[in-house]
Design a protein around this motif. Sequence first.
Motif, short mmCIF file in Angstrom:
data_model
loop_
_atom_site.label_atom_id
_atom_site.label_comp_id
_atom_site.label_asym_id
_atom_site.label_seq_id
_atom_site.Cartn_x
_atom_site.Cartn_y
_atom_site.Cartn_z
N TYR A 41 0.83 -1.20 0.00
CA TYR A 41 0.00 0.00 0.00
C TYR A 41 0.87 1.25 0.00
O TYR A 41 0.67 2.16 -0.81
CB TYR A 41 -0.92 -0.02 1.22
CG TYR A 41 -1.75 1.23 1.40
CD1 TYR A 41 -2.79 1.54 0.52
CD2 TYR A 41 -1.49 2.10 2.45
CE1 TYR A 41 -3.55 2.67 0.69
CE2 TYR A 41 -2.27 3.25 2.63
CZ TYR A 41 -3.28 3.53 1.75
OH TYR A 41 -4.04 4.66 1.91
N ASP A 76 -7.70 -4.37 -1.54
CA ASP A 76 -8.82 -4.08 -0.65
C ASP A 76 -9.31 -2.65 -0.88
O ASP A 76 -8.83 -1.95 -1.77
CB ASP A 76 -8.46 -4.33 0.82
CG ASP A 76 -7.31 -3.46 1.33
OD1 ASP A 76 -7.22 -2.28 0.92
OD2 ASP A 76 -6.50 -3.95 2.13
N ALA A 77 -10.26 -2.23 -0.04
CA ALA A 77 -10.95 -0.96 -0.26
C ALA A 77 -10.03 0.25 -0.20
O ALA A 77 -10.37 1.32 -0.74
CB ALA A 77 -12.08 -0.79 0.75
N ARG A 78 -8.86 0.12 0.43
CA ARG A 78 -7.95 1.27 0.54
C ARG A 78 -7.50 1.78 -0.82
O ARG A 78 -7.19 2.96 -0.96
CB ARG A 78 -6.73 0.90 1.38
CG ARG A 78 -7.00 0.71 2.85
CD ARG A 78 -5.73 0.27 3.54
NE ARG A 78 -5.28 -1.03 3.07
CZ ARG A 78 -4.07 -1.55 3.31
NH1 ARG A 78 -3.19 -0.85 4.03
NH2 ARG A 78 -3.74 -2.75 2.86
N ASP A 80 -9.26 1.16 -3.85
CA ASP A 80 -10.32 1.20 -4.87
C ASP A 80 -10.36 2.54 -5.59
O ASP A 80 -10.50 2.60 -6.81
CB ASP A 80 -11.68 0.92 -4.24
CG ASP A 80 -11.87 -0.54 -3.88
OD1 ASP A 80 -11.03 -1.37 -4.29
OD2 ASP A 80 -12.85 -0.85 -3.17
N GLY A 81 -10.25 3.62 -4.83
CA GLY A 81 -10.33 4.95 -5.44
C GLY A 81 -9.11 5.32 -6.25
O GLY A 81 -9.12 6.33 -6.97
N TYR A 83 -7.76 3.38 -8.68
CA TYR A 83 -7.69 2.75 -10.00
C TYR A 83 -8.02 3.65 -11.18
O TYR A 83 -7.35 3.56 -12.23
CB TYR A 83 -8.56 1.49 -10.02
CG TYR A 83 -7.85 0.31 -9.42
CD1 TYR A 83 -6.94 -0.44 -10.16
CD2 TYR A 83 -8.05 -0.04 -8.09
CE1 TYR A 83 -6.27 -1.52 -9.61
CE2 TYR A 83 -7.38 -1.11 -7.52
CZ TYR A 83 -6.48 -1.85 -8.29
OH TYR A 83 -5.80 -2.90 -7.73
N ARG A 113 -14.01 2.03 -14.11
CA ARG A 113 -13.88 2.20 -12.66
C ARG A 113 -13.99 3.66 -12.22
O ARG A 113 -13.70 3.99 -11.08
CB ARG A 113 -12.55 1.60 -12.19
CG ARG A 113 -12.40 0.14 -12.59
CD ARG A 113 -11.32 -0.57 -11.85
NE ARG A 113 -11.61 -0.70 -10.43
CZ ARG A 113 -11.01 -1.57 -9.63
NH1 ARG A 113 -10.10 -2.40 -10.12
NH2 ARG A 113 -11.31 -1.62 -8.34
N GLU A 116 -15.47 4.90 -8.91
CA GLU A 116 -14.79 4.66 -7.64
C GLU A 116 -13.93 5.84 -7.21
O GLU A 116 -13.46 5.88 -6.07
CB GLU A 116 -13.92 3.40 -7.75
CG GLU A 116 -14.73 2.14 -8.02
CD GLU A 116 -13.85 0.94 -8.29
OE1 GLU A 116 -12.68 0.94 -7.86
OE2 GLU A 116 -14.32 -0.01 -8.95
#
Length: 236
Positions: A41, A76-78, A80-81, A83, A113, A116
Amino acid sequence: MDPELPVVRLCVEGMRAEADGQAGRALGLFQQAWEIAADDYEACIAAHYLARHQNSPEETLRWNQECLERADRVGDARVDGFYPSLYVNLGQACRRLGRTALAHTYFARAAERVGEAPEGQYGDWNRFAIAEGLRETASEPAGEVFEGEDEAGGDSARRHLDAAVDGRLRELVARWCARADLMALALTLPAYLGYLGTEGDRLRLRSALHMVHAARRLPDDEQTELGAVIGAAALS
């Protein structure tokens, strides 16, 4: 992103250096962030900023690919934004290298995407960049194929505004620009420039044009033309 993470603090400081015109210092700070990254991350964040300060398009592409690979590993969701802009950056890097068909594929992935991305100016920027990238690479033949796709770009052909409507709308926008009709431009351009062909995009553009038309501030010929554009089958 957690502003207390050392990697994030270094990247924020690097962005301040960028804003001050200190590219060398910014690069050093982003490199430090990369070197202390504790996991995929944090490495993803640092790689994103390092990609902006490379001296060759090949290295820019390499760092953008590194960024995407790290985001995929996080999974994971961390991230997603991240992409939409990750794919935009890869598309732009491929365009600079003349790999236009592959660039189109990345822009199409970004379009899939775009929802997102965080709302606001950042989300708008992604939409504008994706729409521009798709338009600029639309005539290219199929390129490299990603897993799960039959050909580059998937259904991206459906993301373009009908050519006749687009031409008429461009002419109206050009006239509004020429006389600095800021109200008409402010209402129309966000929906027009960010048009990706979804039902939501169509409704947003139609609503924006309706508001301009309902204000009845345009010259008579433009008022008539705008009414015809709104009534076109592509926007109905």
